[in-house]
Design a protein around this motif. Structure first.
Motif, PDB file in Angstrom:
ATOM      1  N   LEU A 188       0.832  -1.299   0.061  1.00  0.00           N
ATOM      2  CA  LEU A 188      -0.230  -0.014  -0.030  1.00  0.00           C
ATOM      3  C   LEU A 188       0.734   1.079  -0.034  1.00  0.00           C
ATOM      4  O   LEU A 188       0.434   2.361  -0.501  1.00  0.00           O
ATOM      5  CB  LEU A 188      -1.059  -0.031   1.000  1.00  0.00           C
ATOM      6  CG  LEU A 188      -2.081  -1.055   1.247  1.00  0.00           C
ATOM      7  CD1 LEU A 188      -2.768  -1.066   2.512  1.00  0.00           C
ATOM      8  CD2 LEU A 188      -3.038  -0.772   0.067  1.00  0.00           C
ATOM      9  N   THR A 189       2.121   1.104   0.307  1.00  0.00           N
ATOM     10  CA  THR A 189       2.894   2.309   0.438  1.00  0.00           C
ATOM     11  C   THR A 189       4.157   2.382  -0.514  1.00  0.00           C
ATOM     12  O   THR A 189       4.555   3.486  -0.761  1.00  0.00           O
ATOM     13  CB  THR A 189       3.401   2.415   1.946  1.00  0.00           C
ATOM     14  OG1 THR A 189       4.411   1.388   2.134  1.00  0.00           O
ATOM     15  CG2 THR A 189       2.654   2.647   3.006  1.00  0.00           C
ATOM     16  N   GLY A 219       1.515   7.427  -7.129  1.00  0.00           N
ATOM     17  CA  GLY A 219       0.586   6.221  -6.943  1.00  0.00           C
ATOM     18  C   GLY A 219      -0.332   5.800  -7.913  1.00  0.00           C
ATOM     19  O   GLY A 219      -0.543   4.766  -8.453  1.00  0.00           O
ATOM     20  N   HIS A 220      -0.764   7.176  -8.960  1.00  0.00           N
ATOM     21  CA  HIS A 220      -1.866   6.936  -9.838  1.00  0.00           C
ATOM     22  C   HIS A 220      -1.014   6.008 -11.199  1.00  0.00           C
ATOM     23  O   HIS A 220      -1.735   5.682 -12.090  1.00  0.00           O
ATOM     24  CB  HIS A 220      -2.366   8.163 -10.486  1.00  0.00           C
ATOM     25  CG  HIS A 220      -3.190   9.047  -9.485  1.00  0.00           C
ATOM     26  ND1 HIS A 220      -3.738  10.130  -9.527  1.00  0.00           N
ATOM     27  CD2 HIS A 220      -3.488   8.394  -8.392  1.00  0.00           C
ATOM     28  CE1 HIS A 220      -4.408  10.213  -8.889  1.00  0.00           C
ATOM     29  NE2 HIS A 220      -4.674   9.257  -7.797  1.00  0.00           N
ATOM     30  N   LEU A 256      -9.433  -0.539   1.479  1.00  0.00           N
ATOM     31  CA  LEU A 256      -8.138  -0.165   1.255  1.00  0.00           C
ATOM     32  C   LEU A 256      -7.524   0.284  -0.111  1.00  0.00           C
ATOM     33  O   LEU A 256      -6.913   1.457  -0.217  1.00  0.00           O
ATOM     34  CB  LEU A 256      -7.166  -1.441   2.067  1.00  0.00           C
ATOM     35  CG  LEU A 256      -7.030  -1.466   3.338  1.00  0.00           C
ATOM     36  CD1 LEU A 256      -6.502  -2.831   3.548  1.00  0.00           C
ATOM     37  CD2 LEU A 256      -6.737  -0.404   4.344  1.00  0.00           C
ATOM     38  N   TYR A 257      -7.956  -0.620  -1.057  1.00  0.00           N
ATOM     39  CA  TYR A 257      -7.613  -0.196  -2.485  1.00  0.00           C
ATOM     40  C   TYR A 257      -8.387   0.661  -2.984  1.00  0.00           C
ATOM     41  O   TYR A 257      -7.862   1.513  -3.879  1.00  0.00           O
ATOM     42  CB  TYR A 257      -7.361  -1.709  -3.371  1.00  0.00           C
ATOM     43  CG  TYR A 257      -8.483  -1.952  -3.939  1.00  0.00           C
ATOM     44  CD1 TYR A 257      -8.640  -1.481  -5.415  1.00  0.00           C
ATOM     45  CD2 TYR A 257      -9.519  -2.762  -3.764  1.00  0.00           C
ATOM     46  CE1 TYR A 257      -9.702  -1.714  -6.105  1.00  0.00           C
ATOM     47  CE2 TYR A 257     -10.652  -3.185  -4.576  1.00  0.00           C
ATOM     48  CZ  TYR A 257     -10.704  -2.465  -5.768  1.00  0.00           C
ATOM     49  OH  TYR A 257     -11.884  -3.034  -6.607  1.00  0.00           O
ATOM     50  N   LEU A 258      -9.452   0.932  -2.607  1.00  0.00           N
ATOM     51  CA  LEU A 258     -10.436   2.044  -3.320  1.00  0.00           C
ATOM     52  C   LEU A 258     -10.022   3.341  -2.681  1.00  0.00           C
ATOM     53  O   LEU A 258     -10.212   4.386  -3.510  1.00  0.00           O
ATOM     54  CB  LEU A 258     -11.687   1.796  -3.159  1.00  0.00           C
ATOM     55  CG  LEU A 258     -12.267   0.598  -4.047  1.00  0.00           C
ATOM     56  CD1 LEU A 258     -13.822   0.370  -3.939  1.00  0.00           C
ATOM     57  CD2 LEU A 258     -12.357   1.148  -5.517  1.00  0.00           C
ATOM     58  N   ASN A 262      -3.376   4.528  -5.517  1.00  0.00           N
ATOM     59  CA  ASN A 262      -3.333   3.999  -6.535  1.00  0.00           C
ATOM     60  C   ASN A 262      -4.428   4.372  -7.481  1.00  0.00           C
ATOM     61  O   ASN A 262      -5.383   4.940  -7.140  1.00  0.00           O
ATOM     62  CB  ASN A 262      -2.925   2.676  -6.349  1.00  0.00           C
ATOM     63  CG  ASN A 262      -1.774   2.361  -5.472  1.00  0.00           C
ATOM     64  OD1 ASN A 262      -2.118   1.825  -4.351  1.00  0.00           O
ATOM     65  ND2 ASN A 262      -0.599   2.456  -6.210  1.00  0.00           N
ATOM     66  N   THR A 263      -4.301   3.824  -8.684  1.00  0.00           N
ATOM     67  CA  THR A 263      -5.602   4.016  -9.571  1.00  0.00           C
ATOM     68  C   THR A 263      -6.360   2.619  -9.551  1.00  0.00           C
ATOM     69  O   THR A 263      -5.831   1.587  -9.669  1.00  0.00           O
ATOM     70  CB  THR A 263      -4.971   4.130 -11.091  1.00  0.00           C
ATOM     71  OG1 THR A 263      -4.572   5.493 -11.160  1.00  0.00           O
ATOM     72  CG2 THR A 263      -6.315   4.099 -11.972  1.00  0.00           C
ATOM     73  N   PRO A 264      -7.637   2.765  -8.908  1.00  0.00           N
ATOM     74  CA  PRO A 264      -8.216   1.577  -8.686  1.00  0.00           C
ATOM     75  C   PRO A 264      -9.130   1.125  -9.884  1.00  0.00           C
ATOM     76  O   PRO A 264      -9.448   1.746 -10.766  1.00  0.00           O
ATOM     77  CB  PRO A 264      -9.303   1.882  -7.637  1.00  0.00           C
ATOM     78  CG  PRO A 264      -9.633   3.473  -7.745  1.00  0.00           C
ATOM     79  CD  PRO A 264      -8.184   3.837  -8.490  1.00  0.00           C
ATOM     80  N   MET A 265      -9.065  -0.423  -9.961  1.00  0.00           N
ATOM     81  CA  MET A 265      -9.709  -1.058 -11.035  1.00  0.00           C
ATOM     82  C   MET A 265     -10.615  -2.002 -10.466  1.00  0.00           C
ATOM     83  O   MET A 265     -10.169  -3.048  -9.648  1.00  0.00           O
ATOM     84  CB  MET A 265      -8.819  -1.558 -12.177  1.00  0.00           C
ATOM     85  CG  MET A 265      -9.314  -2.290 -13.245  1.00  0.00           C
ATOM     86  SD  MET A 265      -8.254  -3.165 -14.207  1.00  0.00           S
ATOM     87  CE  MET A 265      -7.723  -4.632 -13.231  1.00  0.00           C
TER      88      MET A 265
END
Length: 426
Positions: A188-189, A219-220, A256-258, A262-265
């Motif tokens: 995550l980091t 992160g994106h 966590l991931y949304l 980062n760019t979430p998918m």
């Protein structure tokens, strides 16, 4: 372009309709292999070379005799889809299988061309790489370093593996180096868990570290996900995450991931924890079909899965993968859809929850089953625990999967799930 779907004209109409609704369209292009059945390009030129081998056989000829014409063909194909058809981007399948020892790697040539087409078309064009290499140079602009490939983003498999192994508790096969809260915090980091250290699944050192303060990517530049077509479709029976983990574990992983940097998918149907599986299915001829069936069964043995995979050639396997859209308004499916809608709404409404700066993401391991992720004034608390967990400090519960308690600033989660807190100021 398959005629069953309406051919080239239908694709253009689809893109135009999506654009009219404010949606971008990214095409999955498979330049690294063409499949062993129904692929006739080798009849027309030296499209393959025995110089390089891939899991699918001879590699695409990018650096052998006659490669100039092959490269022109692939570049021209990309231009057609991006400029002529009007697509907004390409997702490039398994670019690590595009082996190219020429002076200018194919990916760098494609990136340079795409930048020029973007100017010509007057709109941004995006290249997203699926790469197993764990190299940040993949998303560095061409010319910034010798190995820079110029991709706009790359899939972050290590984030998927960390989420899946931690909340799904599967640690065999390529999940063998994951499953601990420490790997989850690192993913995550810093995106890559394998960033130069030893990968037990590969049997060698792997990857390179991500610079959280890089001027060239953030992160994106890394696409994070809990499920995708490969990770679900390559399971023995195509079971989705909630089917082998649980709704609370999916809710926690999604939070966590949304809400990460980062760019979430999302995978189709994930947002309502669809009950229909997504098993691998195929429609191959009588010579190749049986080999696919037996080959996949052997592959699953390495992952420790004992379920008998459905026959990929059977019509009922294909039919079983169809989404049951009516589920969206029913019971736990409706609850999961509301949770995903809440999380996406929070990300959209609060810039701190879509901030791409990796260096500002703080993850704390509360206990072996629980982590918190700080995003500006917000704290995302997520746990896989089967009982009550006391977590962190906050002034307000912004969102929660289950009803939670916040007393004297201390949050108590009732079990597997997640909550988003507003932190005290000052």
């Amino acid at each position: 372009m398959h005629q069953v779907y309406g051919g080239p004209e239908a694709l253009v109409r689809f893109v135009d309709a999506a654009h009219a609704r404010g949606l971008a369209v990214v095409l999955d292009v498979v330049h690294n292999h063409l499949g062993p059945e129904g692929a006739y390009v080798s009849k027309f030129g030296p499209y393959f070379t025995a110089r390089h081998q891939t899991p699918w056989g001879d590699g695409i000829n990018l650096d052998d005799t006659g490669s100039a014409e092959v490269r022109d063909y692939l570049i021209g194909s990309a231009r057609h889809f991006l400029v002529d058809v009007g697509l907004d981007g390409l997702r490039l399948d398994a670019v690590h299988a595009l082996v190219d020892a020429s002076e200018t790697h194919f990916l760098r040539e494609l990136s340079t061309a795409t930048r020029a087409w973007s100017v010509e078309a007057g709109r941004p064009l995006t290249l997203i790489a699926e790469s197993d290499l764990n190299q940040p140079a993949m998303v560095m602009p061409v010319g910034t370093e010798p190995e820079a490939c110029g991709m706009d983003a790359q899939w972050a498999d290590d984030i998927h593996h960390a989420l899946h192994a931690f909340f799904g508790r599967e640690t065999t096969g390529y999940y063998s180096d994951f499953g601990d809260a420490r790997e989850l915090a690192k993913a995550l980091t810093r995106v890559f868990v394998h960033d130069g250290g030893f990968s037990s699944f590969r049997g060698t050192d792997w990857g390179a570290p991500v610079d959280p303060d890089s001027p060239y990517y953030d992160g994106h530049s890394f696409v994070a996900f809990l499920q995708d077509h490969d990770q679900v479709g390559n399971r023995a029976v195509g079971d989705r995450f909630a089917q082998h983990a649980g709704p609370g574990d999916q809710a926690a992983a999604a939070a966590l991931y949304l809400l990460a940097a980062n760019t979430p998918m999302l995978f189709m149907g994930e947002e309502w924890a669809a009950s229909s599986p997504f098993p691998f299915f195929s429609e191959l001829g009588p010579e190749l079909g049986p080999h696919v069936t037996t080959g996949r069964a052997r592959e699953f043995a390495a992952m420790g899965w004992v379920e008998a995979p459905p026959d990929p050639q059977a019509r009922e396997t294909f039919d079983s993968a169809k989404l049951l859209w009516q589920e969206r308004g029913e019971g736990e499916h409706a609850r999961m859809l509301a949770w995903y809608s809440t999380l996406i709404g929070l990300r959209r409404a609060h810039r701190e929850l879509r901030d791409p700066r990796l260096g500002d993401v703080e993850v704390e391991i509360v206990d072996p089953d629980t982590v918190t992720m700080r995003r500006g004034p917000y704290l995302v608390a997520a746990t896989r625990a089967g009982s009550r967990v006391r977590v962190g400090h906050g002034t307000e519960v912004v969102a929660a999967w289950d009803p939670v308690q916040l007393e004297d600033g201390v949050l108590t989660l009732p079990g597997a799930g997640a909550a988003v807190l507003l932190l005290p100021t000052g």
